[in-house]
Enzyme design. Sequence first.
Site, PDB file in Angstrom:
ATOM      1  N   CYS A  61      -2.088   2.691   9.361  1.00 52.67           N
ATOM      2  CA  CYS A  61      -3.097   1.396   8.747  1.00 52.67           C
ATOM      3  C   CYS A  61      -4.283   1.488   9.783  1.00 52.67           C
ATOM      4  CB  CYS A  61      -2.556   0.142   8.820  1.00 52.67           C
ATOM      5  SG  CYS A  61      -1.317  -0.218   7.320  1.00 52.67           S
ATOM      6  N   HIS A  95       0.753  -1.108   0.160  1.00 51.82           N
ATOM      7  CA  HIS A  95      -0.226  -0.067   0.045  1.00 51.82           C
ATOM      8  C   HIS A  95       0.791   1.053  -0.180  1.00 51.82           C
ATOM      9  CE1 HIS A  95      -3.758  -2.115   2.190  1.00 51.82           C
ATOM     10  NE2 HIS A  95      -3.906  -2.085   0.803  1.00 51.82           N
TER      11      HIS A  95
END
Length: 273
Positions: free
Chosen positions: A266, A168
């Site tokens: 996250c 990511h």
Amino acid sequence: MTRTARPLRLLMCRPEHFAVSYEINPWMDPARPVDVARALAQWDGLRATLEGLGHAVELVPGGPGLPDMVYTANGGLVTPEGTVGARFAHPQRAGEQELLDAWLTGAGFGPVHRPVEVNEGEGDVLPVGEHLLAGHGFRTTRAAHGELARVLGRPVTSLRLVDPRFYHLDTALTVLDDDPDHPDVAYFPGAFDEPSRAVLRELFPGALVTDEATAGVLGMNAIGDGRHVVLSPRATGYARALRERGYEPVPVDLSELLRGGGGPKCCVLVLRG
């Protein structure tokens, strides 16, 4: 330079159902048992730290069988121009979509656009001032960037990720300050292909460029508010560089949640608007 913190409104999910029961990124190893009590204590410490810095934390309940819902950043993108939900790349996470969309709608961030293309929210799309930086290569697709631009009416800058450890964008790039007058980022060049590195150099010529030692402990997965940077205590070199730049590093140990492939960033979805 004097750094000024801005208060953030953040969505988090307590990891009551956390586990590493499958493997969808290189950080995960289902053969190693997870200490859920430790994960909960570390997450509680992150929440307390963020609230102590003046940020508002709201909670979305998780659900059985959704061990990765603690990583709320992947569940959508909330901007003043609109809210885009997630469409997860892996079926193991698909059940998170309904819970997150329902919470966002109930909290006044709807209507939630349900993407056609695979799009893992703020895990791969990071607003920085006037820019929407968007990663692709492992999870969010390049086609999703065009969908985002159409839905939000904002230009999107695509960045290609090439190292599977940094699957990511928020594992390779930290938004230190998203003020349009002086946006500031840090990034690890080795996570990107050369055309993407060239784009980052052009957009942010004064960016903080980090190294393998920082990225290799998921140090880039950090929360910046314009002054404070909440980051892994293992990213010591990064912390030194941030201090030299006028930021205040705030280390928080999330070593148990790292086993699922996530760090501080996250665990939060920024609620803008």
